[in-house]
Design an enzyme around this catalytic site. Sequence first.
Site, PDB file in Angstrom:
ATOM      1  N   ASP A  82      42.262  45.250  38.923  1.00 11.26           N
ATOM      2  CA  ASP A  82      41.857  46.035  40.092  1.00 11.26           C
ATOM      3  C   ASP A  82      40.667  46.932  39.706  1.00 11.26           C
ATOM      4  O   ASP A  82      40.727  47.654  38.702  1.00 11.26           O
ATOM      5  CB  ASP A  82      43.068  46.898  40.522  1.00 11.26           C
ATOM      6  CG  ASP A  82      42.875  47.544  41.867  1.00 11.26           C
ATOM      7  OD1 ASP A  82      42.131  47.005  42.691  1.00 11.26           O
ATOM      8  OD2 ASP A  82      43.516  48.606  42.103  1.00 11.26           O
ATOM      9  N   ALA A 215      44.947  50.465  51.536  1.00 14.12           N
ATOM     10  CA  ALA A 215      45.698  50.066  52.735  1.00 14.12           C
ATOM     11  C   ALA A 215      47.128  50.614  52.776  1.00 14.12           C
ATOM     12  O   ALA A 215      47.958  50.089  53.511  1.00 14.12           O
ATOM     13  CB  ALA A 215      45.698  48.543  52.841  1.00 14.12           C
TER      14      ALA A 215
HETATM   15  P1  13P Z   1      46.051  52.860  48.415  1.00 16.19           P
HETATM   16  O1  13P Z   1      45.671  54.111  47.671  1.00 16.19           O
HETATM   17  O2  13P Z   1      45.840  53.008  49.875  1.00 16.19           O
HETATM   18  O3  13P Z   1      47.416  52.394  48.082  1.00 16.19           O
HETATM   19  O4  13P Z   1      45.030  51.704  47.933  1.00 16.19           O
HETATM   20  C1  13P Z   1      45.267  50.995  46.748  1.00 16.19           C
HETATM   21  C2  13P Z   1      44.095  50.150  46.357  1.00 16.19           C
HETATM   22  O5  13P Z   1      43.192  49.876  47.107  1.00 16.19           O
HETATM   23  C3  13P Z   1      44.105  49.616  44.985  1.00 16.19           C
HETATM   24  O6  13P Z   1      42.912  48.956  44.688  1.00 16.19           O
HETATM   25  O1  G3H Z   2      42.335  51.932  43.777  1.00 17.31           O
HETATM   26  C1  G3H Z   2      42.944  52.520  42.918  1.00 17.31           C
HETATM   27  C2  G3H Z   2      44.364  52.214  42.625  1.00 17.31           C
HETATM   28  O2  G3H Z   2      45.218  52.983  43.433  1.00 17.31           O
HETATM   29  C3  G3H Z   2      44.650  52.387  41.168  1.00 17.31           C
HETATM   30  O3  G3H Z   2      44.759  53.732  40.839  1.00 17.31           O
HETATM   31  O4  G3H Z   2      43.211  53.877  38.914  1.00 17.31           O
HETATM   32  O5  G3H Z   2      44.941  55.650  39.320  1.00 17.31           O
HETATM   33  O6  G3H Z   2      45.610  53.382  38.508  1.00 17.31           O
HETATM   34  P1  G3H Z   2      44.616  54.191  39.297  1.00 17.31           P
HETATM   35 ZN    ZN Z   3      41.179  49.722  45.634  1.00 15.00          ZN
END
Ligand code: 13P
Ligand code: G3H
Ligand code: ZN
Length: 311
Positions: A82, A215
């Site tokens: 991510d 989301a």
């Molecule tokens: P939220 O903070 O809305 O759960 O989004 C998570 C996200 O986009 C992780 O990449």
């Molecule tokens: O978009 C971000 C996600 O919620 C991940 O959060 O970088 O604190 O693990 P983090």
């Molecule tokens: Zn994100």
Amino acid sequence: MPLVTSKEMFEKAYAGGYAIGAFNVNNMEIIQGITEAAKEVNAPLILQVSSGARKYANHTYLMKLVEAALIETDLPICVHLDHGDTFELCKSCIDGGFTSVMIDGSHHSYEDNVKLTKQVVEYAHAHGVTVEGELGRLAGIEDDVNVSSEDASYTNPDQVYDFVTRTGVDSLAIAIGTSHGAYKFKPGQKPQLRFDILEEVQKKLPGFPIVLHGASSVIPELVEIINNNGGKMPDAIGIPEEMLREAAKMAVCKINIDSDLRLAMTASIRKYMSEHPDHFDPRQYLKPARDSIKELVKNKLVNVLGCDGKA
Ligand code: 13P
Ligand code: G3H
Ligand code: ZN
């Protein structure tokens, strides 16, 4: 079943008018809660790992936990990076067994975003890994980067075809008004998403999978439990679930959820500790926390994403 990429999942999701849940994972209880829910409703899954999660839990621990979930569930599961922000981070995840990565070049200029994304796609595709790119900039907090709502910008539909064809990405995250974290809208502000932009993007890229970040719905009942048990989260507002359901029927094939998992876990632990101030065995409060993640995820899979029965 071995780990899978996002390719087939997205093809089926697009054709079937539903979306795959992409849930952020940081530890064993979160992975167990999510995967047990998916097993019960027979849903495919994307388990996503941020660079912060990788720093917290360690790449190998997370991979081994995901492998354990594969053995226990036999579901199609994709492990996804991510918000990768460099080629080196994406390469390290690809080399370490991830089946999908996101390269988030949305903080760069358009041309630099194209260049960086293309570089990641070339390496990833040579290793059988799918890639998500991003165009447009969401507000909120990702790792240590805090994007104010003034600096956020919607995706420009006129750029998406050029971006996708020049980079070769397999899916595209777009900005239509969602944002990261628990404070997505200001008090009194009506939650709104730019479905007109999503429609335009869909027209420019027929059949191409779109991703929605930020989301979480910031479930009010969970916020209330936190606030009633010593927490302080006034004015936490998220994306209404009906809007996500609408998006899932359109070109949106992946919906990212992290904050709701955090709220479910924290609400459960706060409540448990308030009710049992003398308990100190972590298993006593982590078990209900895991159960509450499971319940939340099951609801998302069935009632929001519509991917139950699609594994
Ligand atoms: P939220 O903070 O809305 O759960 O989004 C998570 C996200 O986009 C992780 O990449
Ligand atoms: O978009 C971000 C996600 O919620 C991940 O959060 O970088 O604190 O693990 P983090
Ligand atoms: Zn994100």
